[in-house]
Design an enzyme around this catalytic site. Structure first.
Site, PDB file in Angstrom:
ATOM      1  N   ILE A  26       0.865  -1.187   0.000  1.00 39.63           N
ATOM      2  CA  ILE A  26       0.000   0.000   0.000  1.00 39.63           C
ATOM      3  C   ILE A  26       0.895   1.229   0.000  1.00 39.63           C
ATOM      4  CG2 ILE A  26      -1.830   1.252   1.220  1.00 39.63           C
ATOM      5  CD1 ILE A  26      -2.401  -1.487   2.670  1.00 39.63           C
ATOM      6  N   THR A  27       0.799   2.055  -1.035  1.00 36.46           N
ATOM      7  CA  THR A  27       1.588   3.282  -1.029  1.00 36.46           C
ATOM      8  C   THR A  27       0.839   4.339  -0.216  1.00 36.46           C
ATOM      9  OG1 THR A  27       0.641   4.206  -3.069  1.00 36.46           O
ATOM     10  CG2 THR A  27       2.556   2.746  -3.308  1.00 36.46           C
ATOM     11  N   GLY A  28       1.609   5.218   0.412  1.00 40.92           N
ATOM     12  CA  GLY A  28       0.992   6.261   1.230  1.00 40.92           C
ATOM     13  C   GLY A  28       0.213   5.669   2.390  1.00 40.92           C
ATOM     14  N   ALA A  29       0.872   4.766   3.136  1.00 40.68           N
ATOM     15  CA  ALA A  29       0.180   4.064   4.234  1.00 40.68           C
ATOM     16  C   ALA A  29       0.425   4.730   5.589  1.00 40.68           C
ATOM     17  CB  ALA A  29       0.633   2.597   4.263  1.00 40.68           C
ATOM     18  N   TYR A 183      -5.042  18.703  -9.496  1.00 40.37           N
ATOM     19  CA  TYR A 183      -5.514  17.474  -8.843  1.00 40.37           C
ATOM     20  C   TYR A 183      -6.480  16.725  -9.775  1.00 40.37           C
ATOM     21  CZ  TYR A 183      -7.376  14.429  -5.178  1.00 40.37           C
ATOM     22  OH  TYR A 183      -7.762  13.336  -4.431  1.00 40.37           O
TER      23      TYR A 183
END
Ligand SMILES: NC(=O)c1ccc[n+]([C@@H]2O[C@H](COP(=O)([O-])OP(=O)(O)OC[C@H]3O[C@@H](n4cnc5c(N)ncnc54)[C@H](OP(=O)(O)O)[C@@H]3O)[C@@H](O)[C@H]2O)c1
Length: 304
Positions: A26-29, A183
């Protein structure tokens, strides 16, 4: 509130962790939706590789999970996803750490009030939110292919509806920058990437899903933003109907764990059900141009 009864979160409250042999990255965990996703999947017995960019923060996130689940199988990896060389190094590290990877959750993301360029000269929102997803997914294909049911989950957003299409003539939005526009472009890129990946993949490649988590009470709008944008985010995330991080993580968790989703690859998901994305995301020319441009930007000659 999660509006779908199929979504079953937080099994770890029910007692001891039942070990299973599946591994997820999981990236950005370190917080928000990523930490909630990691907490839940650890509780289901997954070996969870938690990615962060700051070692102290990532260790603290791991320790938070361990405090509630001492038996959790957790590993941590570091990389600043705004730098392609770090994404490449992360890919190499994970290939060794997880020769077989069952799920990659591309979750790390940013929202920037002001235009910032990476050391490679790319607008930072686009670099982290899109180039990072695109390149890491490619680098981890060997490990994902070794899984009998390899999956990629890309956390996107309904914000992609706020623009009519990609700004191919000015991808960095020079002279035309606004945090919302940057974004929205990066999140449209997530959806276009997911659809195009699914069109190009072969049968032994992982399946792929894009997710709209909802409006979730996280700190994403507070990092590196002007005080006005931070204030706006604080007000917005408090509005009724917004989700907690656990609720926002529910669809990612569903897509990581639910069996028999292979024939639903390449769809956009919200509240654990497929839904239509904005019309421009179905433009196949737009997706092809983005794909080819991104391959060039990250230096990939043959993606699959
Ligand atoms: N919150 C919402 O309402 C909402 C709605 C739609 C979609 N999303 C999407 O959900 C995903 C998760 O966001 P969130 O709301 O949970 O935000 P968050 O709490 O700020 O979490 C974002 C994660 O990404 C990491 N990150 C940011 N920049 C990075 C970089 N350069 N290199 C490595 N990691 C980096 C952060 O690390 P640090 O902890 O070090 O900052 C953090 O772990 C994002 O893709 C976002 O676009 C969120």
């Amino acid at each position: 509130m999660v509006h779908n009864s199929k979504v079953n979160t937080f099994p770890y409250f029910c007692g001891q962790i039942k070990k299973m042999s599946k591994t997820v990255l999981i990236t950005g965990a370190t917080g928000g939706i990523g930490l909630a996703t990691a907490t839940d999947l650890a509780g289901r017995g997954y070996t969870v590789i938690m990615h962060g960019r700051n070692r102290k923060k990532t260790e603290a996130a791991r320790d938070t999970i361990l405090a509630g689940q001492p038996d959790a199988e957790l590993k941590i990896v570091m990389a600043d996803l705004a730098r392609l060389e770090e994404v490449r190094r992360l890919g190499e590290e994970v290939l060794i750490l997880a020769p077989t990877l069952d799920v990659l959750i591309n979750n790390a993301g940013v929202w920037n009030s002001k235009q910032e360029l990476t050391s490679e000269g790319v607008e930072k929102t686009f670099a982290v939110n899109h180039l990072g997803y695109f390149l890491l997914s490619h680098l981890l294909l060997p490990s994902l292919r070794r899984s009998s049911d390899g999956r990629i989950v890309c956390v996107a957003s309904d914000s992609h509806q706020q623009i009519k299409g990609m700004f191919f003539d000015n991808i960095n939005l020079d002279g035309n920058y606004h945090g919302l526009r940057a974004y929205a472009q990066s999140k449209l890129a997530n959806v276009l990437f997911c659809y195009e990946f699914d069109r190009r993949r072969r049968s032994d490649d992982p399946t792929i899903f894009a997710v709209q988590p909802g409006l979730v009470q996280t700190d994403i709008g507070l990092k590196g933003n002007t005080w006005l944008h931070s204030l706006a985010w604080k007000v917005r995330r408090r509005m009724s109907g917004n989700k907690t991080p656990a609720e926002g993580a529910a669809t990612s968790i569903f897509l990581a764990t639910e069996p028999n989703l292979a024939d639903q690859s390449g769809l956009y998901w919200d509240n654990a059900a497929p839904k239509k994305s904005y019309s421009s995301s179905y433009d196949k020319d737009e997706a092809r141009i983005l794909w080819e441009m991104t391959e060039e930007m990250v230096g990939i000659e043959k993606y699959f």
